[in-house]
Design a protein around this motif. Structure first.
Motif, short mmCIF file in Angstrom:
data_model
loop_
_atom_site.label_atom_id
_atom_site.label_comp_id
_atom_site.label_asym_id
_atom_site.label_seq_id
_atom_site.Cartn_x
_atom_site.Cartn_y
_atom_site.Cartn_z
N ARG A 125 0.82 -1.23 0.00
CA ARG A 125 0.00 0.00 0.00
C ARG A 125 0.85 1.27 0.00
O ARG A 125 0.33 2.34 -0.29
CB ARG A 125 -0.94 0.01 1.20
N HIS A 130 -2.51 7.89 -0.42
CA HIS A 130 -3.54 7.64 0.59
C HIS A 130 -3.69 8.85 1.49
O HIS A 130 -2.82 9.73 1.54
CB HIS A 130 -3.19 6.41 1.43
N THR A 131 -4.79 8.91 2.19
CA THR A 131 -5.03 9.94 3.17
C THR A 131 -5.04 9.30 4.53
O THR A 131 -5.66 8.27 4.73
CB THR A 131 -6.41 10.60 2.90
N GLU A 132 -4.33 9.91 5.46
CA GLU A 132 -4.27 9.35 6.80
C GLU A 132 -5.64 9.47 7.47
O GLU A 132 -6.31 10.50 7.39
CB GLU A 132 -3.24 10.10 7.63
N TYR A 133 -6.04 8.38 8.10
CA TYR A 133 -7.33 8.34 8.79
C TYR A 133 -7.22 9.07 10.12
O TYR A 133 -6.29 8.87 10.88
CB TYR A 133 -7.77 6.90 9.02
#
Length: 135
Positions: A125, A130-133
């Motif tokens: 991944r 991606h966007t950090e949760y």
């Protein structure tokens, strides 16, 4: 592996890739010999040669009538109250011995930090944006 009852290894396969299971099983049992793998297959499990007899196999239903995510949910339901699941795919083969101390440390960390929902052991991944949760 620690004697945790809240950990299970799960491998899901499709009709198309079920032929990979013997090679997957060979590598898995060579590099993680004490770990049982729960094997979820669609339709009926075809004759695929020998694989460990202590690997429970179960049907995820008819592949043409279900989605991948629904098959995963069925598999997780069959694992019952298992807290931690290592999800494997039939074409991702172990190629060295599993560092059990690291797995135990990861599980201990996840027990202490309920906000950690997933740990990617492959790094796959990292190649995707991606966007950090955040809660």
């Amino acid at each position: 592996m620690s004697a945790d009852q809240d950990f299970a290894a799960l491998c899901l396969t499709s009709n198309r890739y079920v032929r990979c299971i013997p090679a997957f099983a060979y590598c898995f049992t060579r590099y993680w010999p004490d770990q049982v793998v729960h094997l979820g297959c669609y339709d009926e499990l075809p004759e695929i040669g020998t694989f460990p007899g202590n690997w429970p196999t179960f049907s995820l239903g008819k592949q043409a009538e279900t989605s991948w995510s629904l098959g995963l949910l069925r598999a997780l339901e069959l694992l019952g109250s298992t807290t931690f699941v290592a999800l494997f795919f039939e074409d991702h083969w172990l190629c060295e011995y599993v560092a059990m101390q690291r797995i135990d440390r990861i599980l201990d960390h996840m027990r202490r930090h309920s906000d950690v929902g997933k740990v990617d052991l492959t790094g796959d991944r990292l190649r995707f944006p991606h966007t950090e949760y955040r809660r």
